[in-house]
Write a protein that holds these residues in place. Structure first.
Motif, PDB file in Angstrom:
ATOM      1  N   ARG A  30      -7.003   2.045   7.102  1.00  0.00           N
ATOM      2  CA  ARG A  30      -6.971   2.217   5.674  1.00  0.00           C
ATOM      3  C   ARG A  30      -6.704   0.547   5.535  1.00  0.00           C
ATOM      4  O   ARG A  30      -7.525  -0.229   4.967  1.00  0.00           O
ATOM      5  CB  ARG A  30      -5.853   2.341   5.406  1.00  0.00           C
ATOM      6  CG  ARG A  30      -6.270   4.288   4.931  1.00  0.00           C
ATOM      7  CD  ARG A  30      -5.055   4.933   4.277  1.00  0.00           C
ATOM      8  NE  ARG A  30      -5.269   6.030   4.547  1.00  0.00           N
ATOM      9  CZ  ARG A  30      -5.793   6.689   3.170  1.00  0.00           C
ATOM     10  NH1 ARG A  30      -4.592   6.331   2.241  1.00  0.00           N
ATOM     11  NH2 ARG A  30      -5.381   8.470   3.076  1.00  0.00           N
TER      12      ARG A  30
ATOM     13  N   MET B 244       1.144  -1.072  -0.167  1.00  0.00           N
ATOM     14  CA  MET B 244       0.113  -0.291   0.020  1.00  0.00           C
ATOM     15  C   MET B 244       0.928   1.006  -0.276  1.00  0.00           C
ATOM     16  O   MET B 244       0.612   1.991   0.316  1.00  0.00           O
ATOM     17  CB  MET B 244      -0.862  -0.026   1.855  1.00  0.00           C
ATOM     18  CG  MET B 244      -1.857  -1.092   0.684  1.00  0.00           C
ATOM     19  SD  MET B 244      -3.031  -1.056   2.547  1.00  0.00           S
ATOM     20  CE  MET B 244      -4.142   0.219   2.500  1.00  0.00           C
TER      21      MET B 244
ATOM     22  N   GLU C 182      -9.334  -2.896   4.439  1.00  0.00           N
ATOM     23  CA  GLU C 182      -8.860  -3.751   2.644  1.00  0.00           C
ATOM     24  C   GLU C 182      -8.739  -5.278   3.783  1.00  0.00           C
ATOM     25  O   GLU C 182      -8.899  -6.057   3.115  1.00  0.00           O
ATOM     26  CB  GLU C 182      -6.972  -3.041   2.323  1.00  0.00           C
ATOM     27  CG  GLU C 182      -7.452  -1.774   1.935  1.00  0.00           C
ATOM     28  CD  GLU C 182      -8.028  -2.075   0.475  1.00  0.00           C
ATOM     29  OE1 GLU C 182      -8.368  -2.898   0.019  1.00  0.00           O
ATOM     30  OE2 GLU C 182      -8.352  -0.850   0.457  1.00  0.00           O
TER      31      GLU C 182
END
Length: 158
Positions: free
Chosen positions: A84, A55, A88
């Motif tokens: 974040r 990421m 996911e």
């Protein structure tokens, strides 16, 4: 599914700055220079988590040419990284980090650092390891010119 990431960060030591490591303000004659609060430990941990999941890195998410991150609290930045990665579907298995610094002695602060990181990451303190070492007066850390940190993060998704 498991993923492992490694993070590394380094900051220069200067007079007139606070020394913040793992969200702990540590009394010292110098502090770390950076666009944010320069918490080298937390920066390495964030990069390890982000790296495990491909990421990007903190320079991509929180660029040093963006004034909104000037003097930012790295613990708040880490909270955003955790948000974040969880968005996911990933969770933290464990984090193992090492701070490289000649001075000051960090042992009295390690447990508080671990507790701070665990709280922000939403995991148990047993999942967070923080260690400190010197480089026996060798290199830039040994000469007290800066500090660095390495971190490894194991991330998992069920």
């Amino acid at each position: 599914m498991f993923r492992i990431g490694h993070g590394y960060d380094v900051h220069k030591l200067v007079e007139g700055r606070k020394l913040i490591l793992g969200g702990v303000e540590i009394p010292h004659v110098t502090g770390l220079l950076g666009h944010s609060d320069a918490d080298v430990l937390v920066h390495a941990i964030m990069d390890a988590m982000l790296g495990a999941l491909a990421m990007g890195d903190i320079g991509h998410l929180f660029p040093d040419n963006d004034d909104s991150f000037k003097d930012a609290d790295s613990m708040k930045l880490m909270a955003e990284v955790c948000r974040r990665v969880r968005a996911e579907g990933w969770e933290i298995g464990n984090i193992d980090a090492t701070i490289i610094a000649q001075a000051p002695k960090l042992a009295p602060h390690i447990l508080t650092m671990r507790e701070n990181i665990a709280k922000v990451c939403g995991c148990d303190v047993s999942q967070i390891s923080v260690k400190a070492t010197t480089e026996e007066h060798l290199g830039f850390t040994g000469e007290k010119l800066g500090m660095s940190a390495h971190a490894v993060a194991l991330m998992y998704k069920e």
